[in-house]
Design a protein around this motif. Structure first.
Motif, PDB file in Angstrom:
ATOM      1  N   ASP A 134       0.917  -1.349   0.005  1.00 30.12           N
ATOM      2  CA  ASP A 134      -0.027   0.036   0.122  1.00 30.12           C
ATOM      3  C   ASP A 134       0.893   1.276   0.089  1.00 30.12           C
ATOM      4  O   ASP A 134       0.455   2.341  -0.682  1.00 30.12           O
ATOM      5  CB  ASP A 134      -0.968  -0.089   1.079  1.00 30.12           C
ATOM      6  CG  ASP A 134      -2.289  -0.984   1.137  1.00 30.12           C
ATOM      7  OD1 ASP A 134      -2.384  -1.260  -0.284  1.00 30.12           O
ATOM      8  OD2 ASP A 134      -2.790  -1.205   2.127  1.00 30.12           O
ATOM      9  N   ARG A 137       1.668   1.925  -3.426  1.00 32.04           N
ATOM     10  CA  ARG A 137       0.538   2.219  -4.241  1.00 32.04           C
ATOM     11  C   ARG A 137       0.227   3.918  -4.127  1.00 32.04           C
ATOM     12  O   ARG A 137      -0.095   4.770  -4.837  1.00 32.04           O
ATOM     13  CB  ARG A 137      -0.829   1.454  -3.895  1.00 32.04           C
ATOM     14  CG  ARG A 137      -0.954   0.057  -4.254  1.00 32.04           C
ATOM     15  CD  ARG A 137      -2.258  -0.506  -3.465  1.00 32.04           C
ATOM     16  NE  ARG A 137      -3.288  -0.005  -3.983  1.00 32.04           N
ATOM     17  CZ  ARG A 137      -4.237   0.480  -3.342  1.00 32.04           C
ATOM     18  NH1 ARG A 137      -4.086  -0.049  -1.920  1.00 32.04           N
ATOM     19  NH2 ARG A 137      -5.445   0.940  -3.624  1.00 32.04           N
ATOM     20  N   GLU A 142      -1.307   5.463  -7.220  1.00 34.89           N
ATOM     21  CA  GLU A 142      -2.722   4.442  -7.392  1.00 34.89           C
ATOM     22  C   GLU A 142      -3.805   4.522  -6.169  1.00 34.89           C
ATOM     23  O   GLU A 142      -4.883   4.420  -6.397  1.00 34.89           O
ATOM     24  CB  GLU A 142      -1.964   3.127  -7.388  1.00 34.89           C
ATOM     25  CG  GLU A 142      -3.127   1.906  -7.555  1.00 34.89           C
ATOM     26  CD  GLU A 142      -2.601   0.633  -7.709  1.00 34.89           C
ATOM     27  OE1 GLU A 142      -3.354  -0.445  -7.431  1.00 34.89           O
ATOM     28  OE2 GLU A 142      -1.265   0.342  -7.768  1.00 34.89           O
ATOM     29  N   ALA A 143      -3.108   4.876  -4.823  1.00 37.48           N
ATOM     30  CA  ALA A 143      -4.039   5.292  -3.772  1.00 37.48           C
ATOM     31  C   ALA A 143      -3.671   6.816  -3.478  1.00 37.48           C
ATOM     32  O   ALA A 143      -2.603   6.994  -3.084  1.00 37.48           O
ATOM     33  CB  ALA A 143      -3.625   4.508  -2.771  1.00 37.48           C
ATOM     34  N   LYS A 144      -4.740   7.393  -3.674  1.00 35.33           N
ATOM     35  CA  LYS A 144      -4.610   8.881  -3.398  1.00 35.33           C
ATOM     36  C   LYS A 144      -5.269   9.380  -2.109  1.00 35.33           C
ATOM     37  O   LYS A 144      -4.835  10.506  -1.666  1.00 35.33           O
ATOM     38  CB  LYS A 144      -5.051   9.624  -4.423  1.00 35.33           C
ATOM     39  CG  LYS A 144      -4.438   9.572  -5.871  1.00 35.33           C
ATOM     40  CD  LYS A 144      -4.555  10.527  -7.010  1.00 35.33           C
ATOM     41  CE  LYS A 144      -4.002  10.194  -8.306  1.00 35.33           C
ATOM     42  NZ  LYS A 144      -4.434  10.869  -9.487  1.00 35.33           N
ATOM     43  N   ASP A 145      -6.328   8.576  -1.782  1.00 33.49           N
ATOM     44  CA  ASP A 145      -7.193   9.038  -0.428  1.00 33.49           C
ATOM     45  C   ASP A 145      -6.839   7.916   0.474  1.00 33.49           C
ATOM     46  O   ASP A 145      -6.710   6.775   0.281  1.00 33.49           O
ATOM     47  CB  ASP A 145      -8.483   9.199  -0.834  1.00 33.49           C
ATOM     48  CG  ASP A 145      -8.794  10.220  -1.927  1.00 33.49           C
ATOM     49  OD1 ASP A 145      -8.157  11.457  -1.743  1.00 33.49           O
ATOM     50  OD2 ASP A 145      -9.711  10.040  -2.884  1.00 33.49           O
ATOM     51  N   TRP A 146      -7.107   8.493   1.885  1.00 39.39           N
ATOM     52  CA  TRP A 146      -6.908   7.581   2.935  1.00 39.39           C
ATOM     53  C   TRP A 146      -8.049   6.594   2.958  1.00 39.39           C
ATOM     54  O   TRP A 146      -7.565   5.190   3.525  1.00 39.39           O
ATOM     55  CB  TRP A 146      -6.971   8.195   4.171  1.00 39.39           C
ATOM     56  CG  TRP A 146      -5.717   8.946   4.583  1.00 39.39           C
ATOM     57  CD1 TRP A 146      -5.548  10.408   4.374  1.00 39.39           C
ATOM     58  CD2 TRP A 146      -4.670   8.512   5.026  1.00 39.39           C
ATOM     59  NE1 TRP A 146      -3.988  10.803   4.796  1.00 39.39           N
ATOM     60  CE2 TRP A 146      -3.699   9.541   5.064  1.00 39.39           C
ATOM     61  CE3 TRP A 146      -3.983   7.263   5.296  1.00 39.39           C
ATOM     62  CZ2 TRP A 146      -2.480   9.301   5.378  1.00 39.39           C
ATOM     63  CZ3 TRP A 146      -2.973   6.853   6.004  1.00 39.39           C
ATOM     64  CH2 TRP A 146      -1.993   7.954   5.862  1.00 39.39           C
ATOM     65  N   LYS A 147      -8.960   6.768   2.076  1.00 40.38           N
ATOM     66  CA  LYS A 147     -10.044   5.670   2.297  1.00 40.38           C
ATOM     67  C   LYS A 147      -9.929   4.644   1.198  1.00 40.38           C
ATOM     68  O   LYS A 147      -9.978   3.248   1.127  1.00 40.38           O
ATOM     69  CB  LYS A 147     -11.385   6.218   1.533  1.00 40.38           C
ATOM     70  CG  LYS A 147     -12.313   7.111   2.696  1.00 40.38           C
ATOM     71  CD  LYS A 147     -13.672   7.438   1.992  1.00 40.38           C
ATOM     72  CE  LYS A 147     -14.422   8.173   2.806  1.00 40.38           C
ATOM     73  NZ  LYS A 147     -14.819   7.517   4.132  1.00 40.38           N
ATOM     74  N   ASP A 148      -8.626   4.654   0.297  1.00 44.80           N
ATOM     75  CA  ASP A 148      -8.243   3.884  -0.463  1.00 44.80           C
ATOM     76  C   ASP A 148      -7.220   2.747   0.117  1.00 44.80           C
ATOM     77  O   ASP A 148      -6.866   1.648  -0.065  1.00 44.80           O
ATOM     78  CB  ASP A 148      -7.178   4.273  -1.455  1.00 44.80           C
ATOM     79  CG  ASP A 148      -8.137   5.206  -2.670  1.00 44.80           C
ATOM     80  OD1 ASP A 148      -9.146   4.915  -2.887  1.00 44.80           O
ATOM     81  OD2 ASP A 148      -7.377   6.258  -3.091  1.00 44.80           O
ATOM     82  N   ILE A 149      -7.004   3.235   1.405  1.00 38.47           N
ATOM     83  CA  ILE A 149      -5.973   2.280   2.549  1.00 38.47           C
ATOM     84  C   ILE A 149      -7.046   1.817   3.418  1.00 38.47           C
ATOM     85  O   ILE A 149      -6.864   0.755   3.877  1.00 38.47           O
ATOM     86  CB  ILE A 149      -5.105   3.192   2.834  1.00 38.47           C
ATOM     87  CG1 ILE A 149      -4.022   3.694   1.986  1.00 38.47           C
ATOM     88  CG2 ILE A 149      -4.005   2.379   3.851  1.00 38.47           C
ATOM     89  CD1 ILE A 149      -3.450   2.762   0.907  1.00 38.47           C
ATOM     90  N   PRO A 151     -11.089   1.887   4.100  1.00 41.21           N
ATOM     91  CA  PRO A 151     -12.244   2.373   4.012  1.00 41.21           C
ATOM     92  C   PRO A 151     -13.234   3.250   5.158  1.00 41.21           C
ATOM     93  O   PRO A 151     -14.024   4.034   4.687  1.00 41.21           O
ATOM     94  CB  PRO A 151     -13.265   1.166   3.514  1.00 41.21           C
ATOM     95  CG  PRO A 151     -12.099   0.038   3.053  1.00 41.21           C
ATOM     96  CD  PRO A 151     -10.864   0.365   3.899  1.00 41.21           C
ATOM     97  N   SER A 157      -7.409  13.264   1.078  1.00 40.04           N
ATOM     98  CA  SER A 157      -6.374  12.918   0.260  1.00 40.04           C
ATOM     99  C   SER A 157      -4.970  12.691   1.183  1.00 40.04           C
ATOM    100  O   SER A 157      -4.775  13.298   2.288  1.00 40.04           O
ATOM    101  CB  SER A 157      -6.103  14.125  -0.808  1.00 40.04           C
ATOM    102  OG  SER A 157      -5.651  15.421   0.114  1.00 40.04           O
TER     103      SER A 157
END
Length: 314
Positions: A134, A137, A142-149, A151, A157
């Protein structure tokens, strides 16, 4: 304080005079006397400065004038023979070695310690675990927001900040974490110093800083089991899913055992065929006294035994 300022001015003047003499007569320093300049990655300023202070107290006829800069610049200064000692996190490349050999120089590379990159976040950020995957990413965009890590995160961001675009920290993440892929440009940026990274993360809830662990030590904790209270240090996992059981913070023991996945070596790069003051200072850093300074900093010394204290990390 005034006496210390006069002494520092004197050292700088000696360095200038020494440099002027070296152009005509060559270096005049010896193994334990004279004045030299060295270059060091700014990531290691706290450790190197303490090494210098102790070395100069033991050898009052010696003066070490440090230039804390990027790893790229430190090695360039060594290649140009502007300094004869550089502190970095990598050895010389084949091309760099060939450049020295073509001039009849045969530099040496000495491992000083094992360092760890710390991932720091704002104290209001509840996320405390992260996988290396991660992290990659995030760095590549590939992962720009904390929700991408996570949920469930309420943060928006992710703003990643490094100390300097030419630092060893940036090079390490590109080579060892991102597999050579370029870093994202919209959510990854570089400041100028490690101190600025700490300040930025402490003031911005969505920020993540990438920093040398020796900048984060709690000086009042002789066990090296706590960090500065300005920020939070994340635990990192090499597994696909980060759990408290498989994630580690960059404590000395985890660096020593190889549990912490973001570890890197520290080297002294020497081009000193006369075995003069650069050799003397490098030898001090690998001696018992020099290695104890590294041990106290929370890093893993290359030659000094490490006493492991088993504690429960909450």
């Amino acid at each position: 304080m005034m006496k210390r300022q006069f002494w520092l001015v004197g050292i700088v003047l000696l360095a200038v005079l020494s440099a002027c003499r070296s152009k005509s007569d060559g270096p005049t320093d010896t193994y334990s006397s004279g004045v030299i300049s060295i270059a060091a990655d700014e990531s290691f300023e706290p450790i190197i400065q303490e090494e210098i202070d102790v070395f100069e107290s033991l050898y009052p006829l010696a003066g070490i004038v440090p230039r804390y800069t990027t790893e790229v610049e430190a090695i360039n200064l060594l290649l140009k023979d502007s300094v004869r000692l550089a502190i970095a996190t990598r050895t010389l490349t084949e091309e760099e070695m060939n450049s020295f050999h073509s001039r009849k120089f045969f530099p040496r590379e000495i491992k000083l310690a094992t360092d760890g990159l710390a991932l720091i976040v704002n104290r209001d950020n509840p996320d405390s675990l992260l996988t290396v995957r991660d992290f990659s990413r995030i760095l590549t965009g590939e992962a720009k927001d904390w929700k991408d890590i996570n949920p469930n995160s309420r943060l928006k961001s992710i703003q990643v900040v490094f100390d300097n675009k030419n630092s060893s920290t940036v090079r390490y993440t590109m080579d060892s974490i991102c597999g050579g892929k370029p870093l994202a440009t919209d959510n990854v940026s570089a400041l100028k110093t490690n101190q600025q990274v700490i300040k930025y993360v402490a003031e911005n809830p969505g920020a993540m800083g990438v920093i040398g662990v020796n900048w984060l030590g709690n000086r009042s904790d002789t066990t090296n089991l706590s960090f500065t209270e300005e920020i939070r240090v994340m635990a990192v996992s090499a597994e696909d899913v980060a759990t408290p059981a498989n994630s580690y913070k960059p404590y000395q023991a985890y660096l020593y055992y190889g549990n912490y996945p973001l570890a890197r070596p520290i080297y002294a790069l020497l081009n000193d065929p006369r075995s003069a003051l650069p050799w003397g200072f490098a030898s001090f850093m690998t001696s018992d006294k020099g290695q104890r300074i590294i041990l106290k900093s929370g890093l893993v010394p290359a030659t000094q035994p490490v006493r492991i204290v088993h504690v429960k990390d909450e």
